[in-house]
Design an enzyme around this catalytic site. Sequence first.
Site, short mmCIF file in Angstrom:
data_model
loop_
_atom_site.label_atom_id
_atom_site.label_comp_id
_atom_site.label_asym_id
_atom_site.label_seq_id
_atom_site.Cartn_x
_atom_site.Cartn_y
_atom_site.Cartn_z
N GLU A 93 58.49 16.28 -24.24
CA GLU A 93 58.65 16.71 -22.83
C GLU A 93 57.99 15.74 -21.86
O GLU A 93 58.38 15.65 -20.70
CB GLU A 93 58.12 18.13 -22.64
CG GLU A 93 58.96 19.21 -23.33
CD GLU A 93 58.59 19.43 -24.79
OE1 GLU A 93 57.80 18.63 -25.36
OE2 GLU A 93 59.10 20.40 -25.39
N PHE B 173 53.34 34.99 -27.63
CA PHE B 173 53.69 33.74 -28.31
C PHE B 173 54.19 32.71 -27.29
O PHE B 173 55.04 33.00 -26.47
CB PHE B 173 54.79 34.01 -29.35
CG PHE B 173 55.24 32.76 -30.06
CD1 PHE B 173 54.36 32.03 -30.86
CD2 PHE B 173 56.54 32.28 -29.90
CE1 PHE B 173 54.77 30.87 -31.48
CE2 PHE B 173 56.96 31.13 -30.53
CZ PHE B 173 56.07 30.42 -31.33
N GLN B 174 53.62 31.55 -27.34
CA GLN B 174 53.95 30.42 -26.45
C GLN B 174 53.76 30.76 -24.97
O GLN B 174 54.47 30.27 -24.11
CB GLN B 174 55.37 29.90 -26.72
CG GLN B 174 55.46 29.25 -28.10
CD GLN B 174 56.70 28.43 -28.31
OE1 GLN B 174 57.75 28.71 -27.74
NE2 GLN B 174 56.59 27.41 -29.14
N LYS C 136 61.49 34.83 -18.86
CA LYS C 136 62.72 35.01 -19.63
C LYS C 136 63.56 36.15 -19.06
O LYS C 136 64.79 36.05 -18.96
CB LYS C 136 62.40 35.26 -21.10
CG LYS C 136 63.60 35.08 -21.99
CD LYS C 136 63.24 34.80 -23.42
CE LYS C 136 64.49 34.61 -24.26
NZ LYS C 136 64.18 34.44 -25.67
N MET D 134 44.57 -4.74 -21.75
CA MET D 134 43.77 -4.62 -20.54
C MET D 134 42.36 -4.14 -20.85
O MET D 134 41.39 -4.57 -20.22
CB MET D 134 44.46 -3.68 -19.54
CG MET D 134 43.78 -3.63 -18.20
SD MET D 134 43.63 -5.26 -17.44
CE MET D 134 45.10 -5.28 -16.39
C1 TPP Z 1 47.56 7.48 -21.51
C2 TPP Z 1 46.56 6.40 -21.28
N1 TPP Z 1 45.54 6.25 -22.15
C3 TPP Z 1 44.64 5.25 -21.98
C4 TPP Z 1 44.74 4.39 -20.91
C5 TPP Z 1 43.72 3.29 -20.70
N2 TPP Z 1 44.37 1.97 -20.79
C6 TPP Z 1 44.72 1.26 -19.71
S1 TPP Z 1 45.47 -0.18 -20.08
C7 TPP Z 1 45.29 0.10 -21.72
C8 TPP Z 1 45.77 -0.91 -22.72
C9 TPP Z 1 47.23 -1.01 -22.77
O1 TPP Z 1 47.59 -1.76 -23.89
P1 TPP Z 1 49.07 -2.23 -24.11
O2 TPP Z 1 50.00 -1.09 -23.96
O3 TPP Z 1 49.16 -2.94 -25.40
O4 TPP Z 1 49.34 -3.21 -22.88
P2 TPP Z 1 48.60 -4.59 -22.51
O5 TPP Z 1 47.42 -4.26 -21.66
O6 TPP Z 1 48.20 -5.25 -23.79
O7 TPP Z 1 49.63 -5.35 -21.75
C10 TPP Z 1 44.65 1.32 -21.96
C11 TPP Z 1 44.30 1.85 -23.31
C12 TPP Z 1 45.82 4.62 -20.02
N3 TPP Z 1 45.99 3.87 -18.95
N4 TPP Z 1 46.72 5.60 -20.25
#
Ligand code: TPP
Length: 568
Positions: A49, A111-112, A161, A472
Site C-alpha cells: 500500500e 479484526f483489522q 463496511k 548519502m
Molecule cells: C525510509 C527512509 N529510511 C532511511 C532514510 C535515511 N537515508 C537517507 S539517504 C539514505 C541512503 C540512500 O541510499 P541509496 O538508496 O543507495 O542511495 P544513494 O544515497 O547511494 O544514492 C538513507 C538510508 C530515508 N531517507 N528514508
Amino acid sequence: MPITGADILCEALVREGVTDLFGYPGGAILPVYDAMLKFPLRHILVRHEQGATHMADGYARATGRVGVAIATSGPGATNMVTGIATAMMDSSPIVCITGQVGSRLIGSDAFQETDIIGITLPITKHNFLVTRPEDVVPVVREAFQLARSGRPGPVLIDITKDAQQLSCEPRWEQTVQVRHQRPLPAPDPQQCSRALDLIASASRPVVLAGQGIMLGDAVREFRAFVDASGIPVGVTLLGIGALPASHPRNLGMMGMHGEAWVNTAIQESDLLIAMGMRFDDRVTGNLKTYAPHARKIHIDIDPAEIGKNVPVDVGIAGDLAEVLRSWMPMLVPPRVSEWIARIDELKGDSAVRDIQQLTDDGHLYAAHVIHDLWRLTNGAAVVATDVGQHQMWEAQYYHHERPRTLITSGGLGTMGFGVPAAIGAKVARPDAEVWAIVGDGGFQMTMAELATIVQEGIDIKIAIINNGYLGMVRQWQEFFYGGRYAATPLVSPDFTKIAGAYGLSARTITARAQVADAVGEARRTPGTVLLDFQVEQEDSVYPMVPAGADLHAMIRRPSPLAETGADV
Ligand SMILES: Cc1ncc(C[n+]2csc(CCOP(=O)(O)OP(=O)(O)O)c2C)c(N)n1
C-alpha cells in the site's frame, strides 16, 4: 433508486473526474472493489500500500490532478502512512480511501481495526470517517476540493463496511459546504506596494523560487516577472522546473547541495523575494547567519509559512499568480547589471564537479550517468527520483526545462518513493518518457512494484545508481563520523536477475563508454527496462553545507592536489 454506499463512492469518484486508482484489496473495502467493476475506473493493483500512495502522489505531481489510493483497514491503512506523510510534506494533492470495520465494531479491537483517523490526523490536510451511505457524496466532494485547493495536500476518507453495504438515494445535486477550507487570503495591496518599492531600489536581489509556483499554476506569471525584472533566480529542489534550466536568469539550485554561486549570491544579496517556498532548513542552513544583508519578501498561499522560519520585511499571503499579475503594471525593474556581473564572477567558483573536466578515467561516476541521461533524453523526460546522493546528482546534472518533470520527495525524504512515483507519473502521462533514477538502497525498499509494472503493462525506464552503499549516509559518516561506515555497506541482489525474474529487460553498465548505448537501447525497447549502473562507490556530493552550518560554509570537493597531500 437507492444504491449502496460502495456504488455511490465509485460514482462520486467518476464524477470527480477520477479515471485511475492505485490500491490493494481486503475484507473491509471489498464492497467498493466489487462495485468498482461497474464503473469506468482503472484499478492498478500494487504490491504494497505504500506503493499505492507514492503512485497517487507521482500521478498528482506529474499533472496537478488529484491522485487516488485505496486500501483496506488495519495493516492496509497503516501501510499508507509513509506515503501520506510524504504527500503532506510536499503539498501533493492525493485522496486516500481506506475501508474500516463495521461502525458497531469501532472501538472493540475488531479484526483489522485501527484508528487510522487518529494516526493520520497530523499528516493529512483533513480526514473523514464515514459511517453512513448518506454522507458519501458530500464527503467525497469536500475531500477532493480540500486536496486540490489552496495549499494542496493529502486527504483521507475512512469508510466503514456498513456504510459501503447499506443503501440510500444519493443526492448528487445537493450543494456541499466545504466546511474545513480556510478562505484564500486576498493579497494585501499595502504589502504589495512595499514589496514593489523594495524591488525597485534593490541592487543585489535574488528570487527564491519554490514548488508553489507550479502548484499555484503561476509558471507563466513567474516567467513574465523574471523577464521583466531581470532578477536572478535560485530554485529549491522542488522548485526545479519552475523556470527553464536554460533561462539566462536561472542560477540553479540553492541549499545544502546547491551550487556554490547560488548560496554565495544569497548570502551577498540585499533583497530576497521568496515565492512559494518555505525556508526549509535544508535551504537556509544556520538561520542566524542566513542572508544577513537582505531584506526579505515572502509570498505564500499558506499564511502559516510566513515568518515561520525566517522573519520577513514584507509578507504576502495569497495566490502567487494573482499577486504577480497585480505587480506587473507597477513593476520598476531594479538596476542589476553590476550584480549580474558579480554573479558571473561567482560562477567561476563552481563547486559542482565540472562535467567537462570529468574525463573518462575508466571509472563510472554517477555525475557522468546523469549528465549523459540528460543529453540523451534531450532534457525532456519526466524523472522520478528516490532519496540520497543520486537524488542530489539528478538535481545538479539533469537540467529540467519544464514544470512538473522532476518528481522527488523533498520534505520527508522518503526512500522507496522513486519507482512507485514513476509508475504513477506514467499512468498520468502515458505520452511522456518517464525515468526512475534510484539508489541501490531505496530501490530495494519498493522493488516489489516491478510486479505491478508487469501486470499493468507500465513502460518506464529504471536507472539504478548502484554504489554498494547507503550512499548519502556513508557520505555523512565519511565527513562527520571519522569514516566509520556503520551499517551503510549494502549487499544487493543481481538486479538484472531480479528484473529477469519478472520478465523485464535489464543490463549492467560499468564504464562510461557503455552509457550511451545502454540508454539508447533502453529507450528503443518497448516496456520497462532496468539499467544497473555500477558507479564509483565512495564518491560524494559536493558542495555540501553541513546541517545547521552557515550557508556559505560549504564543504568543497577536494582538489586532486589536496587528495595527493600536496600543499595547495
Ligand atoms: C525510509 C527512509 N529510511 C532511511 C532514510 C535515511 N537515508 C537517507 S539517504 C539514505 C541512503 C540512500 O541510499 P541509496 O538508496 O543507495 O542511495 P544513494 O544515497 O547511494 O544514492 C538513507 C538510508 C530515508 N531517507 N528514508
